[in-house]
Design an enzyme around this catalytic site. Structure first.
Site, short mmCIF file in Angstrom:
data_model
loop_
_atom_site.label_atom_id
_atom_site.label_comp_id
_atom_site.label_asym_id
_atom_site.label_seq_id
_atom_site.Cartn_x
_atom_site.Cartn_y
_atom_site.Cartn_z
N CYS A 132 0.83 -1.21 0.00
CA CYS A 132 0.00 0.00 0.00
C CYS A 132 0.86 1.26 0.00
CB CYS A 132 -0.93 0.00 1.21
SG CYS A 132 -1.97 1.46 1.27
N CYS A 135 -0.69 4.13 2.00
CA CYS A 135 -0.58 4.04 3.46
C CYS A 135 0.85 4.35 3.92
CB CYS A 135 -0.92 2.63 3.95
SG CYS A 135 -2.31 1.87 3.14
N ASP A 136 1.83 3.85 3.21
CA ASP A 136 3.19 3.83 3.74
C ASP A 136 4.20 4.70 2.99
OD1 ASP A 136 2.38 1.98 5.68
OD2 ASP A 136 2.57 0.34 4.24
#
Ligand code: NAP
Length: 308
Positions: A132, A135-136
């Site tokens: 992701c 997300c990261d």
């Protein structure tokens, strides 16, 4: 007994909820490990009709949830372990600690990111391995990272990561991207993205803390091995449909995608409908998932009417 249980809260699930709720069926949605589905891990969605300026994936999902709840949809958070069909034609859904009953079930559980299958890989998730970028990505500023894969997701994620990383290697097992031309051109035209062709990961290299610090790669044409220093690996090699919990209630293709009755969302089990990425290995778009969610709701409604 519920009229309809919808399993999964992605585009397909929420659209099915909006339609069944507006038909006064008071749907109960079960939201699993990834509330909001795959779009919650996407950045800007530019191809969902009605959003000429684009919309962020998580924002779109919040709006779909609000729209579903506005008409009386209830949402419960649990992991569905199994679905069984009873002799009277109803369904029993085991969701966490609870056993729920419904006259119809719409399965919209989507698909989950795939990893390479290298030993010890799963322990590296969150330690420099992720699927992701949204997300990261922001955790990896001014350091080299890589994206693995050659599809639209890989190109999209690679481009997104150039906002943070000093360099983004795009590691692909062939010498040609699978991605659509527009996305491939954009990625390959970005000076921060460096393609690494014909290459597969053979080993993750870690530091003393157990965090990813690099990769061992093998060139599949020459057999040459090399090492690449980087801080994070973003996996984008496709998805596996989440259909395992349905046992024999559905037929699946070789990859696990649920087989629908041609041109419908019905499955081999009367009263059980499948919509979105769990049943679609071909289009796999947010809007096609939403369309299937609508179709499944209409079919479920008709099925309930026929039940009387
Ligand atoms: P995909 O199109 O299936 O691409 C997966 C990529 O991973 C392929 O390049 C494949 O290589 C590679 N791969 C698969 N297994 C591998 C393995 N074990 N080792 C190394 N490489 C491996 O998946 P996707 O990119 O996630 O896209 C899925 C669908 O969503 C597509 O229909 C796509 O168009 C759509 N999508 C659209 C957008 C957008 O329009 N904004 C964004 C993202 C995704 P090969 O090419 O050699 O098979």
């Amino acid at each position: 007994m519920e009229e309809v249980i919808i399993i999964g809260t992605g585009c397909a699930g929420y659209t099915a909820a909006i339609y069944t709720a507006r038909a006064s069926l008071k749907p109960l949605m079960i939201s699993g490990m990834q509330p909001g589905g795959q779009l919650t891990t996407t950045t800007e969605v530019e191809n969902f009709p009605g959003h000429p300026e684009g919309i962020m994936g998580p924002d779109l999902m919040v709006k779909l949830q609000q729209q579903a709840e506005r008409f009386g949809t209830r949402i419960q958070y649990a992991n569905v372990e199994s679905v069984a069909k009873m002799a009277d034609g109803s369904f029993v859904v085991k969701a966490g600690e609870e056993t729920l009953e419904a006259k119809t079930v719409i399965v919209a559980t989507g698909a989950t990111a795939r990893y390479m299958g290298i030993e010890g890989e799963m322990e590296l998730i969150g330690r420099g391995l992720t699927a992701c970028a949204t997300c990261d990505g922001a955790f990896y500023r001014d350091v080299p990272v890589c994206v693995v894969g050659g599809g639209d997701s890989a190109c999209e994620e690679a481009e997104f990561l150039t906002r943070f990383a000093s360099k983004v290697y795009l590691i692909h097992r062939r010498d040609e991207l699978r991605a659509s031309k527009i996305m491939a051109d954009r990625a390959l035209g970005n000076e921060k993205i460096e393609p690494v062709w014909d290459s597969v990961i053979t080993e993750y290299l870690t530091d003393e803390k157990g965090d990813v610090r690099g990769l061992k790669l093998k060139n599949v044409k020459s057999g040459d091995e090399s090492e690449l220093a980087l801080d994070c690996v973003f996996m984008a090699i496709g998805h596996t449909p989440n259909s395992g919990f349905l046992g024999d209630l559905v037929e699946r293709d070789d990859a696990g995608y649920i087989k629908q009755v041609p041109g419908r969302t019905a499955t081999k089990t009367a009263g059980l409908f499948a919509a979105g990425d769990v049943a679609d290995s071909f289009y796999r778009q947010a809007i096609t998932a939403a369309g299937q969610g609508c179709a499944a709701a209409l079919e479920a409604e008709r099925y309930l009417t026929e039940l009387g």
